[in-house]
Design a protein around this motif. Structure first.
Motif, PDB file in Angstrom:
ATOM      1  N   PHE A 137       0.814  -1.217   0.000  1.00 23.10           N
ATOM      2  CA  PHE A 137       0.000   0.000   0.000  1.00 23.10           C
ATOM      3  C   PHE A 137       0.852   1.274   0.000  1.00 23.10           C
ATOM      4  CE2 PHE A 137      -2.340  -3.318   2.434  1.00 23.10           C
ATOM      5  CZ  PHE A 137      -3.291  -3.591   1.454  1.00 23.10           C
ATOM      6  N   ASP A 138       0.164   2.379  -0.313  1.00 22.38           N
ATOM      7  CA  ASP A 138       0.754   3.724  -0.241  1.00 22.38           C
ATOM      8  C   ASP A 138       2.004   3.838  -1.118  1.00 22.38           C
ATOM      9  OD1 ASP A 138      -1.227   4.227   1.676  1.00 22.38           O
ATOM     10  OD2 ASP A 138       0.075   3.544   3.310  1.00 22.38           O
ATOM     11  N   GLY A 139       1.986   3.180  -2.262  1.00 20.35           N
ATOM     12  CA  GLY A 139       3.092   3.299  -3.219  1.00 20.35           C
ATOM     13  C   GLY A 139       4.368   2.594  -2.787  1.00 20.35           C
ATOM     14  N   ARG A 140       4.294   1.750  -1.760  1.00 19.86           N
ATOM     15  CA  ARG A 140       5.510   1.038  -1.324  1.00 19.86           C
ATOM     16  C   ARG A 140       5.975   0.069  -2.398  1.00 19.86           C
ATOM     17  NH1 ARG A 140       2.870   1.459   3.362  1.00 19.86           N
ATOM     18  NH2 ARG A 140       4.016   2.431   5.061  1.00 19.86           N
ATOM     19  N   ARG A 188      -8.889  -0.062   0.449  1.00 16.72           N
ATOM     20  CA  ARG A 188     -10.083   0.553   1.069  1.00 16.72           C
ATOM     21  C   ARG A 188     -10.431  -0.180   2.370  1.00 16.72           C
ATOM     22  NH1 ARG A 188     -11.386   1.220  -4.564  1.00 16.72           N
ATOM     23  NH2 ARG A 188     -12.264  -0.870  -4.725  1.00 16.72           N
ATOM     24  N   ARG A 189     -10.341  -1.502   2.326  1.00 15.72           N
ATOM     25  CA  ARG A 189     -10.671  -2.288   3.526  1.00 15.72           C
ATOM     26  C   ARG A 189      -9.672  -2.014   4.647  1.00 15.72           C
ATOM     27  NH1 ARG A 189     -11.837  -8.245   0.925  1.00 15.72           N
ATOM     28  NH2 ARG A 189     -13.546  -7.626  -0.436  1.00 15.72           N
ATOM     29  N   ARG A 190      -8.419  -1.865   4.258  1.00 12.59           N
ATOM     30  CA  ARG A 190      -7.392  -1.579   5.266  1.00 12.59           C
ATOM     31  C   ARG A 190      -7.738  -0.282   5.987  1.00 12.59           C
ATOM     32  NH1 ARG A 190      -1.624   1.270   4.401  1.00 12.59           N
ATOM     33  NH2 ARG A 190      -3.038   2.585   3.223  1.00 12.59           N
ATOM     34  N   ASN A 191      -8.075   0.759   5.209  1.00 12.42           N
ATOM     35  CA  ASN A 191      -8.384   2.045   5.839  1.00 12.42           C
ATOM     36  C   ASN A 191      -9.585   1.915   6.767  1.00 12.42           C
ATOM     37  OD1 ASN A 191      -6.259   3.040   4.449  1.00 12.42           O
ATOM     38  ND2 ASN A 191      -7.481   3.992   2.821  1.00 12.42           N
ATOM     39  N   LEU A 192     -10.604   1.207   6.285  1.00 13.21           N
ATOM     40  CA  LEU A 192     -11.806   1.000   7.096  1.00 13.21           C
ATOM     41  C   LEU A 192     -11.439   0.295   8.406  1.00 13.21           C
ATOM     42  CD1 LEU A 192     -14.972   0.940   7.166  1.00 13.21           C
ATOM     43  CD2 LEU A 192     -14.824  -1.309   6.071  1.00 13.21           C
ATOM     44  N   MET A 193     -10.644  -0.750   8.286  1.00 14.14           N
ATOM     45  CA  MET A 193     -10.332  -1.547   9.475  1.00 14.14           C
ATOM     46  C   MET A 193      -9.411  -0.802  10.439  1.00 14.14           C
ATOM     47  SD  MET A 193      -8.858  -5.374   9.783  1.00 14.14           S
ATOM     48  CE  MET A 193     -10.402  -6.201   9.519  1.00 14.14           C
ATOM     49  N   ILE A 194      -8.350  -0.208   9.922  1.00 12.03           N
ATOM     50  CA  ILE A 194      -7.382   0.443  10.820  1.00 12.03           C
ATOM     51  C   ILE A 194      -8.042   1.649  11.497  1.00 12.03           C
ATOM     52  CG2 ILE A 194      -5.107   1.588  10.970  1.00 12.03           C
ATOM     53  CD1 ILE A 194      -4.700  -1.266  10.075  1.00 12.03           C
ATOM     54  N   ASN A 195      -8.778   2.453  10.713  1.00  6.98           N
ATOM     55  CA  ASN A 195      -9.442   3.614  11.323  1.00  6.98           C
ATOM     56  C   ASN A 195     -10.468   3.153  12.348  1.00  6.98           C
ATOM     57  OD1 ASN A 195      -7.927   5.244   9.714  1.00  6.98           O
ATOM     58  ND2 ASN A 195      -9.519   5.546   8.151  1.00  6.98           N
ATOM     59  N   GLY A 196     -11.217   2.107  11.993  1.00  2.67           N
ATOM     60  CA  GLY A 196     -12.241   1.583  12.904  1.00  2.67           C
ATOM     61  C   GLY A 196     -11.610   1.083  14.196  1.00  2.67           C
ATOM     62  N   LEU A 197     -10.542   0.323  14.094  1.00  2.86           N
ATOM     63  CA  LEU A 197      -9.899  -0.219  15.303  1.00  2.86           C
ATOM     64  C   LEU A 197      -9.360   0.915  16.171  1.00  2.86           C
ATOM     65  CD1 LEU A 197      -8.008  -3.295  13.781  1.00  2.86           C
ATOM     66  CD2 LEU A 197      -9.849  -3.384  15.480  1.00  2.86           C
ATOM     67  N   ALA A 213       1.489  -2.119   6.166  1.00  2.62           N
ATOM     68  CA  ALA A 213       2.285  -1.699   5.001  1.00  2.62           C
ATOM     69  C   ALA A 213       1.995  -2.603   3.806  1.00  2.62           C
ATOM     70  CB  ALA A 213       3.771  -1.743   5.352  1.00  2.62           C
ATOM     71  N   GLY A 214       1.861  -3.899   4.075  1.00  2.00           N
ATOM     72  CA  GLY A 214       1.562  -4.859   3.016  1.00  2.00           C
ATOM     73  C   GLY A 214       0.891  -6.085   3.606  1.00  2.00           C
ATOM     74  N   SER A 215       0.200  -6.867   2.762  1.00  2.00           N
ATOM     75  CA  SER A 215      -0.614  -8.043   3.145  1.00  2.00           C
ATOM     76  C   SER A 215      -2.033  -7.581   3.472  1.00  2.00           C
ATOM     77  CB  SER A 215      -0.047  -8.820   4.349  1.00  2.00           C
ATOM     78  OG  SER A 215      -0.376  -8.174   5.565  1.00  2.00           O
ATOM     79  N   PHE A 216      -2.878  -8.506   3.920  1.00  2.00           N
ATOM     80  CA  PHE A 216      -4.229  -8.097   4.322  1.00  2.00           C
ATOM     81  C   PHE A 216      -4.466  -8.368   5.801  1.00  2.00           C
ATOM     82  CE2 PHE A 216      -4.868 -11.964   1.486  1.00  2.00           C
ATOM     83  CZ  PHE A 216      -4.782 -12.891   2.510  1.00  2.00           C
ATOM     84  N   TRP A 217      -3.400  -8.116   6.603  1.00  3.58           N
ATOM     85  CA  TRP A 217      -3.506  -8.331   8.046  1.00  3.58           C
ATOM     86  C   TRP A 217      -3.368  -7.015   8.804  1.00  3.58           C
ATOM     87  CZ3 TRP A 217      -5.206 -13.020   8.569  1.00  3.58           C
ATOM     88  CH2 TRP A 217      -4.782 -14.026   7.711  1.00  3.58           C
ATOM     89  N   ALA A 218      -4.181  -6.882   9.867  1.00  8.80           N
ATOM     90  CA  ALA A 218      -3.996  -5.780  10.819  1.00  8.80           C
ATOM     91  C   ALA A 218      -3.627  -6.424  12.151  1.00  8.80           C
ATOM     92  CB  ALA A 218      -5.285  -4.981  10.949  1.00  8.80           C
ATOM     93  N   PHE A 219      -2.771  -5.744  12.923  1.00  8.93           N
ATOM     94  CA  PHE A 219      -2.230  -6.370  14.135  1.00  8.93           C
ATOM     95  C   PHE A 219      -2.338  -5.391  15.304  1.00  8.93           C
ATOM     96  CE2 PHE A 219       1.362  -8.648  16.361  1.00  8.93           C
ATOM     97  CZ  PHE A 219       0.727  -9.884  16.399  1.00  8.93           C
ATOM     98  N   PRO A 220      -3.586  -5.182  15.789  1.00  8.32           N
ATOM     99  CA  PRO A 220      -3.777  -4.181  16.844  1.00  8.32           C
ATOM    100  C   PRO A 220      -3.209  -4.595  18.197  1.00  8.32           C
ATOM    101  CG  PRO A 220      -5.830  -5.331  16.377  1.00  8.32           C
ATOM    102  CD  PRO A 220      -4.850  -5.784  15.338  1.00  8.32           C
ATOM    103  N   ASN A 221      -2.746  -3.579  18.908  1.00 12.25           N
ATOM    104  CA  ASN A 221      -2.236  -3.726  20.271  1.00 12.25           C
ATOM    105  C   ASN A 221      -3.429  -3.581  21.227  1.00 12.25           C
ATOM    106  OD1 ASN A 221      -1.291  -2.941  22.843  1.00 12.25           O
ATOM    107  ND2 ASN A 221       0.625  -2.155  21.977  1.00 12.25           N
ATOM    108  N   VAL A 222      -3.647  -4.608  22.076  1.00  8.43           N
ATOM    109  CA  VAL A 222      -4.779  -4.561  23.014  1.00  8.43           C
ATOM    110  C   VAL A 222      -4.282  -4.679  24.455  1.00  8.43           C
ATOM    111  CG1 VAL A 222      -6.503  -5.377  21.362  1.00  8.43           C
ATOM    112  CG2 VAL A 222      -5.197  -7.062  22.678  1.00  8.43           C
TER     113      VAL A 222
END
Ligand SMILES: Cc1ncc(COP(=O)(O)O)c(C=O)c1O
Length: 388
Positions: free
Chosen positions: A206-209, A293-302, A314-323
């Motif tokens: 993402f983001d031109g990386r 688009r899904r990444r933005n939705l998920m990261i902003n939502g979390l 940065a890449g892949s379709f995984w988000a890894f939130p700190n809880v």
């Protein structure tokens, strides 16, 4: 007498299997747990497989893969990755997964140590199945989960035989920059290590990386085994096809393990993979745009939920939130979400000790599913006091 052989005992109480069982009969469950894109495999790829079946292309192929497919992979690696591998330095495998297994089976002896990023996709288990010893190299949130070359070098012992890199990484979504790869390349040379570079998510960035392949660095060819897959790039998880590329001296050894594991990959899937590589690439572009688009939705939502902090994938379709703010183990936290929100995600600790305090979310699901899950999580966490 216990039924399983010693080498599978430690897989028996696997967290992933446990959570799957727990959620199996649950009604109204929303899952963000798996890495299986909801997209269908593009039509021209499916058509190529249908044609192969209709034409009776139903026999064993060359064990290392169809020559024309290996030719296409060789061209792709040269054009896109800067890796020079001739067709006889390529083995077509049953997904990245088989490539990982046969590489480790063929190259790792009992007691050999293998350096593995922590958290990461289950390379530790693959190394243990082969009788080797996984040594974890922790990825740190303050470095955006990018591996630190010093953390690699400080863990090298006389028994270290191999280093594994995964970029983009599952579960952290982090990528390794060109500068860091250059540093790692020097360490791998200095200590004469073998290296697996898992690049299964290379296109989902993402983001031109830009994704870089360590196998393209000068003089690295004799040491690097590059692993790739059609699963994520072309939404082909169920076809079970991927490949590895390595110097002929290494590929010849791995080929032995491949032959005695599988003989060859499914013939129709190989025709489909050829169509994937040589056909139009616009379906890949569309899928990556939707992942973005899904990444933005998920990261902003979390990040809008109190107590959760999530760096941008940065890449892949995984988000890894700190809880960590909730003061629970990540296993208990994922159980809490399963029971109270009916949302399935995996605990970060399932991917290594350094994943403790995190959860793994997949955005290989439609936006509606992501929105529904986030709403449920928000409601369920309102009842949960923060510890910090
Ligand atoms: C980093 C990584 N490597 C390899 C694989 C194996 O995938 P496949 O065997 O479908 O290519 C996965 C699957 O999720 C993965 O995340």
């Amino acid at each position: 007498m216990s039924l399983g052989a010693a080498r599978v005992q430690y897989l028996m109480d696997d967290v992933i299997v446990y959570l799957r069982k727990l959620s199996m009969d649950m009604e109204d469950l929303v899952s963000l747990a798996l890495g299986d894109p909801d997209f269908s495999t593009p039509l021209h790829i499916r058509d190529a497989a249908k044609k192969a079946v209709d034409e009776g292309f139903t026999h064993y192929t060359h064990s290392a893969g169809l020559p024309e497919l290996r030719e296409a992979i060789s061209e792709k690696l040269s054009r896109e990755n800067g890796i020079e591998a001739s067709p006889d330095e390529i083995i077509v495998t049953a997904g990245g997964e088989e490539a990982m297994h046969v590489t480790v089976q063929a190259l790792i002896d009992i007691k050999d140590e293998v350096l593995i990023p922590d958290p990461c996709y289950h390379f530790d288990k693959i190394v243990r199945l082969a009788g080797g010893s996984p040594v974890s190299v922790p990825l740190k949130e303050e470095n955006k989960f990018e591996i630190n070359p010093e953390d690699i070098e400080s863990r090298i012992t006389p028994r270290t035989k191999m280093l594994v890199l995964i970029s983009p990484n599952n579960p952290t979504g982090s990528m390794i920059s060109k500068n860091t790869l250059d540093e790692i390349g020097k360490i791998v040379k200095k200590h004469d290590l073998l290296m697996i570079s898992d690049e299964c998510y290379e296109k989902i960035v993402f983001d031109g990386r830009k994704h870089y392949s360590i196998g393209s660095l000068p003089n690295m060819k004799e040491q690097v085994i590059t692993i790739n897959s059609f699963s994520k790039t072309y939404a082909m998880t169920g076809w079970r096809i991927g490949y590895l590329a390595a110097d002929k001296s290494i590929a010849n050894v791995i080929q032995k393990a491949h032959y005695y594991s599988l003989i060859c990959v499914n013939a129709m899937a190989q025709k489909a993979a050829l169509a994937a590589l040589t056909g139009p690439q616009n379906p890949v572009k569309s899928m990556v745009e939707e992942y973005s688009r899904r990444r933005n939705l998920m990261i902003n939502g979390l990040n809008s939920i109190g107590g959760i902090k999530c760096i941008k994938t940065a890449g892949s379709f995984w988000a890894f939130p700190n809880v960590k703010a909730f003061g629970m183990s990540s296993l208990n936290f994922s159980k809490y979400l399963l029971t109270n929100a009916k949302v399935a995600v995996f605990p970060g600790s399932a991917f290594g000790m350094a994943g403790e305090g995190y959860l793994r979310f997949s955005f290989s699901y439609p936006q509606e599913t992501i929105k529904e899950a986030l709403g449920r999580i928000r409601d369920a966490l309102e009842k949960l006091p923060l510890k910090t």
